[in-house]
Design a protein around this motif. Sequence first.
Motif, PDB file in Angstrom:
ATOM      1  N   GLY A  65     -49.149   0.801   7.411  1.00 24.46           N
ATOM      2  CA  GLY A  65     -49.758   0.794   6.086  1.00 24.46           C
ATOM      3  C   GLY A  65     -51.260   0.668   6.048  1.00 24.46           C
ATOM      4  N   HIS A  66     -51.951   1.152   7.072  1.00 25.31           N
ATOM      5  CA  HIS A  66     -53.413   1.108   7.088  1.00 25.31           C
ATOM      6  C   HIS A  66     -53.939   2.415   6.497  1.00 25.31           C
ATOM      7  CE1 HIS A  66     -57.528   0.895   8.653  1.00 25.31           C
ATOM      8  NE2 HIS A  66     -57.325  -0.402   8.819  1.00 25.31           N
ATOM      9  N   GLY A  67     -54.624   2.336   5.357  1.00 25.90           N
ATOM     10  CA  GLY A  67     -55.048   3.527   4.635  1.00 25.90           C
ATOM     11  C   GLY A  67     -55.961   4.443   5.422  1.00 25.90           C
ATOM     12  N   GLU A  68     -56.975   3.891   6.078  1.00 25.29           N
ATOM     13  CA  GLU A  68     -57.904   4.737   6.831  1.00 25.29           C
ATOM     14  C   GLU A  68     -57.192   5.460   7.962  1.00 25.29           C
ATOM     15  OE1 GLU A  68     -62.080   4.473   9.399  1.00 25.29           O
ATOM     16  OE2 GLU A  68     -61.467   2.772   8.135  1.00 25.29           O
ATOM     17  N   CYS A  69     -56.259   4.774   8.627  1.00 22.27           N
ATOM     18  CA  CYS A  69     -55.483   5.432   9.680  1.00 22.27           C
ATOM     19  C   CYS A  69     -54.710   6.621   9.117  1.00 22.27           C
ATOM     20  CB  CYS A  69     -54.516   4.443  10.328  1.00 22.27           C
ATOM     21  SG  CYS A  69     -55.285   3.301  11.503  1.00 22.27           S
ATOM     22  N   CYS A  70     -54.225   6.502   7.867  1.00 23.80           N
ATOM     23  CA  CYS A  70     -53.452   7.591   7.254  1.00 23.80           C
ATOM     24  C   CYS A  70     -54.300   8.846   7.085  1.00 23.80           C
ATOM     25  CB  CYS A  70     -52.886   7.142   5.909  1.00 23.80           C
ATOM     26  SG  CYS A  70     -51.460   6.046   6.029  1.00 23.80           S
ATOM     27  N   TRP A  71     -55.506   8.708   6.468  1.00 22.51           N
ATOM     28  CA  TRP A  71     -56.277   9.934   6.250  1.00 22.51           C
ATOM     29  C   TRP A  71     -56.882  10.476   7.538  1.00 22.51           C
ATOM     30  CZ3 TRP A  71     -61.449   9.795   7.351  1.00 22.51           C
ATOM     31  CH2 TRP A  71     -62.174   8.608   7.144  1.00 22.51           C
ATOM     32  N   ARG A  72     -57.179   9.595   8.485  1.00 20.51           N
ATOM     33  CA  ARG A  72     -57.660  10.099   9.776  1.00 20.51           C
ATOM     34  C   ARG A  72     -56.528  10.800  10.534  1.00 20.51           C
ATOM     35  NH1 ARG A  72     -62.730   8.806  11.195  1.00 20.51           N
ATOM     36  NH2 ARG A  72     -63.788   7.067  10.150  1.00 20.51           N
ATOM     37  N   LEU A  73     -55.325  10.266  10.434  1.00 17.05           N
ATOM     38  CA  LEU A  73     -54.179  10.936  11.041  1.00 17.05           C
ATOM     39  C   LEU A  73     -53.937  12.284  10.363  1.00 17.05           C
ATOM     40  CD1 LEU A  73     -51.841  10.671  13.098  1.00 17.05           C
ATOM     41  CD2 LEU A  73     -50.489   9.619  11.272  1.00 17.05           C
ATOM     42  N   GLY A  74     -54.167  12.338   9.050  1.00 18.37           N
ATOM     43  CA  GLY A  74     -54.047  13.607   8.338  1.00 18.37           C
ATOM     44  C   GLY A  74     -55.022  14.648   8.859  1.00 18.37           C
ATOM     45  N   ASP A  75     -56.238  14.225   9.184  1.00 18.62           N
ATOM     46  CA  ASP A  75     -57.217  15.150   9.759  1.00 18.62           C
ATOM     47  C   ASP A  75     -56.712  15.744  11.074  1.00 18.62           C
ATOM     48  OD1 ASP A  75     -58.911  14.714   7.647  1.00 18.62           O
ATOM     49  OD2 ASP A  75     -60.305  13.426   8.746  1.00 18.62           O
ATOM     50  N   ARG A 135     -50.783   9.485   0.745  1.00 19.10           N
ATOM     51  CA  ARG A 135     -50.359   8.126   1.079  1.00 19.10           C
ATOM     52  C   ARG A 135     -51.566   7.223   1.298  1.00 19.10           C
ATOM     53  NH1 ARG A 135     -48.362   5.408   6.100  1.00 19.10           N
ATOM     54  NH2 ARG A 135     -47.102   3.658   5.367  1.00 19.10           N
ATOM     55  N   ALA A 136     -52.590   7.760   1.945  1.00 24.39           N
ATOM     56  CA  ALA A 136     -53.810   6.973   2.168  1.00 24.39           C
ATOM     57  C   ALA A 136     -54.432   6.542   0.851  1.00 24.39           C
ATOM     58  CB  ALA A 136     -54.812   7.791   2.987  1.00 24.39           C
ATOM     59  N   PHE A 137     -54.516   7.475  -0.107  1.00 24.98           N
ATOM     60  CA  PHE A 137     -55.105   7.126  -1.398  1.00 24.98           C
ATOM     61  C   PHE A 137     -54.245   6.104  -2.125  1.00 24.98           C
ATOM     62  CE2 PHE A 137     -55.940   7.501  -5.910  1.00 24.98           C
ATOM     63  CZ  PHE A 137     -57.333   7.450  -5.940  1.00 24.98           C
ATOM     64  N   ASP A 138     -52.930   6.263  -2.076  1.00 18.90           N
ATOM     65  CA  ASP A 138     -52.039   5.308  -2.731  1.00 18.90           C
ATOM     66  C   ASP A 138     -52.198   3.909  -2.140  1.00 18.90           C
ATOM     67  OD1 ASP A 138     -51.096   7.286  -4.355  1.00 18.90           O
ATOM     68  OD2 ASP A 138     -49.276   7.670  -3.177  1.00 18.90           O
ATOM     69  N   LEU A 139     -52.376   3.847  -0.822  1.00 18.35           N
ATOM     70  CA  LEU A 139     -52.560   2.550  -0.170  1.00 18.35           C
ATOM     71  C   LEU A 139     -53.896   1.919  -0.519  1.00 18.35           C
ATOM     72  CD1 LEU A 139     -51.151   3.412   3.371  1.00 18.35           C
ATOM     73  CD2 LEU A 139     -50.193   1.722   1.796  1.00 18.35           C
ATOM     74  N   ASP A 163     -62.633  -1.488  -0.209  1.00 22.99           N
ATOM     75  CA  ASP A 163     -63.030  -0.442   0.731  1.00 22.99           C
ATOM     76  C   ASP A 163     -63.187   0.884  -0.003  1.00 22.99           C
ATOM     77  OD1 ASP A 163     -63.571   1.162   2.858  1.00 22.99           O
ATOM     78  OD2 ASP A 163     -61.863   0.538   4.073  1.00 22.99           O
ATOM     79  N   ARG A 164     -64.314   1.047  -0.659  1.00 23.60           N
ATOM     80  CA  ARG A 164     -64.548   2.276  -1.413  1.00 23.60           C
ATOM     81  C   ARG A 164     -64.708   3.481  -0.488  1.00 23.60           C
ATOM     82  NH1 ARG A 164     -65.694   1.754  -6.789  1.00 23.60           N
ATOM     83  NH2 ARG A 164     -65.937  -0.350  -7.601  1.00 23.60           N
ATOM     84  N   ALA A 165     -65.205   3.271   0.719  1.00 27.77           N
ATOM     85  CA  ALA A 165     -65.395   4.393   1.646  1.00 27.77           C
ATOM     86  C   ALA A 165     -64.057   5.026   2.004  1.00 27.77           C
ATOM     87  CB  ALA A 165     -66.115   3.923   2.901  1.00 27.77           C
ATOM     88  N   SER A 166     -63.063   4.209   2.320  1.00 31.64           N
ATOM     89  CA  SER A 166     -61.763   4.749   2.693  1.00 31.64           C
ATOM     90  C   SER A 166     -61.089   5.431   1.506  1.00 31.64           C
ATOM     91  CB  SER A 166     -60.862   3.629   3.234  1.00 31.64           C
ATOM     92  OG  SER A 166     -59.690   4.163   3.814  1.00 31.64           O
ATOM     93  N   THR A 167     -61.207   4.819   0.312  1.00 30.21           N
ATOM     94  CA  THR A 167     -60.655   5.439  -0.888  1.00 30.21           C
ATOM     95  C   THR A 167     -61.317   6.786  -1.156  1.00 30.21           C
ATOM     96  OG1 THR A 167     -60.276   3.238  -1.832  1.00 30.21           O
ATOM     97  CG2 THR A 167     -60.216   5.105  -3.348  1.00 30.21           C
ATOM     98  N   ASN A 187     -62.870   8.780   0.987  1.00 28.14           N
ATOM     99  CA  ASN A 187     -62.536   9.776   2.000  1.00 28.14           C
ATOM    100  C   ASN A 187     -61.145  10.362   1.777  1.00 28.14           C
ATOM    101  OD1 ASN A 187     -64.522  10.292   4.290  1.00 28.14           O
ATOM    102  ND2 ASN A 187     -64.681   8.069   4.071  1.00 28.14           N
ATOM    103  N   ALA A 188     -60.206   9.526   1.348  1.00 26.88           N
ATOM    104  CA  ALA A 188     -58.869  10.036   1.044  1.00 26.88           C
ATOM    105  C   ALA A 188     -58.927  10.987  -0.149  1.00 26.88           C
ATOM    106  CB  ALA A 188     -57.924   8.872   0.749  1.00 26.88           C
ATOM    107  N   ALA A 189     -59.684  10.607  -1.197  1.00 23.71           N
ATOM    108  CA  ALA A 189     -59.818  11.470  -2.381  1.00 23.71           C
ATOM    109  C   ALA A 189     -60.512  12.783  -2.031  1.00 23.71           C
ATOM    110  CB  ALA A 189     -60.591  10.735  -3.466  1.00 23.71           C
ATOM    111  N   LEU A 190     -61.505  12.724  -1.174  1.00 25.45           N
ATOM    112  CA  LEU A 190     -62.232  13.934  -0.776  1.00 25.45           C
ATOM    113  C   LEU A 190     -61.306  14.925  -0.080  1.00 25.45           C
ATOM    114  CD1 LEU A 190     -64.915  15.472  -0.418  1.00 25.45           C
ATOM    115  CD2 LEU A 190     -65.260  14.177   1.711  1.00 25.45           C
ATOM    116  N   ARG A 191     -60.433  14.426   0.755  1.00 22.13           N
ATOM    117  CA  ARG A 191     -59.522  15.310   1.472  1.00 22.13           C
ATOM    118  C   ARG A 191     -58.455  15.899   0.545  1.00 22.13           C
ATOM    119  NH1 ARG A 191     -62.332  12.384   4.568  1.00 22.13           N
ATOM    120  NH2 ARG A 191     -62.597  12.848   6.788  1.00 22.13           N
TER     121      ARG A 191
END
Length: 323
Positions: A208-218, A239-243, A251-255, A257-261
């Motif tokens: 359930g780590h949000g940043e790991c989710c969007w980086r894994l998506g990349d 899932r990253a954005f939901d988390l 953590d606005r940066a992680s949010t 980055n998920a929205a950007l993707r």
Amino acid sequence: MTSAVAAPVATAPAAPARAEEVGWTQRMANLMFGAPSARRACGGAETSFTPKVLRNEKWRRRRETGSVFAVDRKGVAGAGGLPRIWVSEPAPDGAGRTFVASYPSGADCGGWRALELAEIYFSEALGLPGEEHRRRRIDCYRAAEILLLHAAARGNIGAHCRLGVIYESDLCEGEYWDGLADRRALHKVDTPFDERAYLHFSFGAYHGHGECCWRLGDLAAAGRGCDASTARAFSLYRRAFDLESGRIDEDRASTGNAALRLARAFELGRGCAQDFRRARTWYRLAAISLGAAFDGGQWQFKRERLEARRGVARMAQEIAGTY
């Protein structure tokens, strides 16, 4: 939402590799008098016991070439055979570096102390651009990797995320800790860097780590360390954005980055139906979050912030049909 990843088996790496050792004089000095940082905290003005009369040019040159970190082979105390690492910092007088602490130096439940020390090295490396700082920058990332392996062995999910970042971008330029061949390890010494990053991000995403989710998506979108799949990448971004949306103020940066993707996906129709209006909404969310992160000091996301702002304008043109 159902997890998009399977749980890998994660345990600590194994035997030590070749690295510069801490000398017995350094160990004895710190044992008898405490670390330099502790002496300064108690009012000590100097970080060296060398008399001022002996602090000549040769002494200064020796300090200026001091190690960014060192491995204490006689002080191995880490889980899974990870070494004790001696941590340094720039000397207050500007003459090179001095050792200030060692790790592990206690139980450190959860690996938070190791993660804190690793983040200090990570931040120092980010501030060392250019070829002239290449050697020092690599050594900072090498020290961070060992500390992060310690933290990951203690169950710290954030450490897995940072390790993934190091391997994904090859920040150590091939100079990694090579005591990773244990059968229980998360990856082995000869595992390609993309696969190492994939395994660490997968472990973090499963927990359930949000940043790991969007980086894994990349990685999934590019087919790095796994088969390429835009549909899986889109699912991971969502899932990253939901988390992260539940902790947007943390953590606005992680949010962002998920929205950007997600915005890119809707603009290009990757993993979803193309929709410029939804893309504009996500670009707006990304611009707000990444702008706040940048203003808060996370300047490394300057490019992403600019991309989000340009995306808002571009989607407005696409919707209006004006170019």
